[in-house]
Motif scaffolding. Structure first.
Motif, short mmCIF file in Angstrom:
data_model
loop_
_atom_site.label_atom_id
_atom_site.label_comp_id
_atom_site.label_asym_id
_atom_site.label_seq_id
_atom_site.Cartn_x
_atom_site.Cartn_y
_atom_site.Cartn_z
N PRO A 80 -0.95 4.66 6.88
CA PRO A 80 -0.30 4.67 6.27
C PRO A 80 0.55 6.78 6.95
O PRO A 80 -0.31 7.46 6.00
N LEU A 81 2.24 6.96 6.23
CA LEU A 81 3.07 7.52 6.08
C LEU A 81 3.25 7.94 4.83
O LEU A 81 4.61 6.28 4.49
N VAL A 82 3.73 8.66 4.65
CA VAL A 82 3.90 8.39 2.47
C VAL A 82 4.61 9.54 2.74
O VAL A 82 4.74 11.23 2.79
N ALA A 83 6.33 9.52 2.33
CA ALA A 83 7.35 10.70 1.96
C ALA A 83 6.67 11.30 0.94
O ALA A 83 6.02 10.25 -0.52
N SER A 84 6.48 12.78 0.59
CA SER A 84 6.10 13.52 -0.50
C SER A 84 7.44 14.83 -1.10
O SER A 84 5.77 15.91 0.00
N GLY A 85 7.68 14.34 -1.61
CA GLY A 85 8.69 15.91 -1.89
C GLY A 85 9.78 16.35 -0.47
O GLY A 85 9.14 16.00 0.79
N VAL A 87 1.21 -0.92 -0.09
CA VAL A 87 0.11 0.07 -0.26
C VAL A 87 0.81 1.40 -0.08
O VAL A 87 1.24 2.47 -0.85
N VAL A 88 1.77 1.28 1.23
CA VAL A 88 2.89 2.41 1.06
C VAL A 88 3.29 2.42 -0.15
O VAL A 88 3.44 3.85 -0.33
N ASP A 89 4.09 1.05 -0.54
CA ASP A 89 5.09 1.30 -1.97
C ASP A 89 4.00 2.42 -3.48
O ASP A 89 4.18 3.60 -3.88
N GLU A 90 2.73 1.54 -3.56
CA GLU A 90 1.51 2.02 -4.64
C GLU A 90 1.23 3.76 -4.14
O GLU A 90 1.50 5.07 -5.27
N LEU A 91 1.44 3.95 -3.16
CA LEU A 91 0.39 5.37 -2.82
C LEU A 91 2.21 6.49 -3.03
O LEU A 91 1.62 7.69 -3.91
N ARG A 92 3.60 5.60 -2.89
CA ARG A 92 4.60 6.45 -3.38
C ARG A 92 4.51 6.67 -4.52
O ARG A 92 5.51 7.19 -5.44
N GLN A 93 4.47 5.19 -5.00
CA GLN A 93 4.60 5.11 -7.12
C GLN A 93 3.66 6.57 -7.92
O GLN A 93 4.08 7.04 -8.72
N LYS A 94 2.94 6.44 -7.05
CA LYS A 94 1.59 7.70 -7.64
C LYS A 94 2.33 8.80 -7.28
O LYS A 94 2.50 10.21 -7.97
N ASP A 95 2.96 9.12 -6.25
CA ASP A 95 3.55 10.74 -6.07
C ASP A 95 4.62 10.53 -6.40
O ASP A 95 4.85 12.18 -7.34
N LEU A 96 5.93 9.49 -7.69
CA LEU A 96 7.12 9.93 -7.66
C LEU A 96 6.00 10.58 -9.90
O LEU A 96 6.13 11.02 -10.10
#
Length: 455
Positions: A93-98, A6-15
């Motif tokens: 979930p925490l997601v890195a975003s910039g 889940v976290v990886d998919e969220l990060r891929q969307k951010d990328l």
């Protein structure tokens, strides 16, 4: 679907969104810069709802946890804690975003410097996690921007791209370069050069204390030193900020300017205190993870691993000594019995930038001609210091950089911690609103944010 998926998919969307924004504004006549921020220099956004195993995660409601002052003052920094499985302890979930590039962090100056002269992007990473995993998001982002820019009819931007890494970002960059080499790829297919600024390749001097006494400003808003220390210990990534093991440093003493292992017993300088040595382990609090220490020890060997000459020649380091008159190697002094609640870590008057020892801010295998020194530049603002950025631009423009210590311009400026802590105390006491912090001068903001930073 697992929590990590889940976290990886969220990060891929951010990328994907960031790569699209880069391509939309791309100028083919300019070189490109990808900023990898320092530790705690990346935004972490938190889901408003928790992840439920076995249930599709469709939430799109997130808010900025790191670093939003109102949330910090409400005690929400506790939610950065992680469990033994590398999941967010709270289940949200925490997601890195910039990168943090607003008034709460330092990278506005970097972005402004490159405006009108280079295509610029900042890539956040989850500094709570280990850099030997986070580097894969660098690879993914670079691949995406190349695909999108080439699809517009331009040349691959990576051939003229500089990785500019501040502090812990340099560790992520080194693992990325390691991966390129291990895959047998040509580094010039991924970036033209890598420049690090005040990166703790062999550790920091400030992180060890946090396992005992936390960090002043987070302590004030997150349950005290005991609670913050345990939160820090729950994060696997920052263990790499401890002083490097002797097994890694000893073969590098001469190249780094050391004559002995730089962590000593406070009462008996003849005793070495390697935090990765079993004899020293009793000095560390019980809640410090043995498994995370083992992982960090292995990562240090990977960080130190020499790069092939054709890659190392494209790596440059900028380091700073912010201690007036200091000319001796920095050493830590570790008291065996400092007492409950006391910080057992002290240091000598050696060279450092406020966080990273001078000797730790370069890879031993990097050519000496690729290492540039500045004086009087504090760690927190180093990446946007005008002298540092001038060196970066000259390297990007293939201009010569004078050898020896660079004449250093001042700034960015910081306020005294006591002044900023008093202002924060007024907010906690209800005499000022959290929004009032937005009116603080820029130098107060820099001090305030650095007080929350763990590296």
């Amino acid at each position: 679907m697992s929590y990590s998926t889940v976290v990886d998919e969220l990060r891929q969307k951010d990328l994907e969104l960031r790569a699209q924004a880069f391509a939309d504004g791309y100028n083919p006549g300019w070189p490109s810069v990808l900023l990898l921020p320092g530790g705690m220099g990346s935004r972490l956004i938190r889901s408003e709802v928790p992840y439920t195993p076995g249930v599709p995660f469709t939430n799109t409601r997130f808010y900025e946890l790191w670093l939003d002052f109102a949330k910090a003052l409400q005690g929400e920094l506790q939610y950065i804690a992680m469990n033994a499985f590398g999941e967010d302890e709270s289940g949200h979930p925490l997601v890195a975003s910039g990168e943090l590039s607003s008034i709460v962090k330092k990278y506005d100056g970097v972005r402004a410097f490159f405006a009108g002269r280079a295509n610029f992007a900042g890539l956040g990473y989850d500094w709570r996690r280990t850099p030997d995993k986070e580097f894969m998001y660098v690879r993914g982002f670079l691949r995406r921007i190349a695909e999108k820019v080439v699809a517009r009819g331009h040349a691959d931007p990576r051939r003229r791209l500089t990785l500019y890494a501040h502090s812990q970002g340099g560790l992520v960059a080194k693992f990325f370069l390691n991966d390129v080499v291990e895959r047998g790829e040509n580094v010039t297919d991924w970036c033209e050069r890598t420049i690090t600024c005040c990166s703790p390749f062999y550790g920091t001097w400030s992180h060890l204390s946090r396992y005992y006494v936390g960090e002043t400003l987070p302590n004030m808003v997150t349950g005290g030193a005991g609670r913050v220390s345990r939160i820090v210990a729950s994060l696997k990534g920052p263990y790499i900020l401890l002083p490097a093991p002797k097994a890694v440093l000893a073969p590098r003493f001469a190249q780094l300017g050391l004559v002995r292992y730089p962590v000593r017993d406070a009462m008996n300088q003849g005793i070495e205190c390697d935090p990765f040595n079993a004899d020293t382990r009793p000095r560390l609090p019980a809640y410090v993870s043995d498994d995370y220490l083992v992982a960090a020890r292995h990562q240090f060997t990977q960080i130190d691993a020499p790069l092939p000459a054709q890659v190392a020649d494209r790596v440059f380091h900028i380091r700073s000594n912010d201690v007036a008159g200091a000319s001796i190697p920095f050493e830590l002094q570790w008291a065996a019995n400092a007492g409950a609640g006391a910080d057992p870590i002290g240091h000598n008057a050696g060279m450092h930038d406020g966080t990273v020892p001078f000797w730790a801010a370069r890879l031993a295998s990097t050519p000496d001609a690729n290492v540039f020194d500045v004086q009087g530049v504090a760690h927190g603002g180093a990446a946007e210091n005008s002298t540092v950025l001038d060196v970066v631009w000259k390297l990007m423009s293939n201009q010569p950089v004078l050898p020896g210590p660079q004449a250093t311009a001042p700034g960015p400026h910081y306020a005294k911690h006591s002044e900023v802590e008093a202002e924060l105390g007024e907010v906690q006491a209800g005499r000022r609103r959290p929004e009032d912090l937005l009116a603080l001068p820029a130098d107060h903001f820099r001090t305030l944010v650095d007080g929350f930073s763990l590296s």
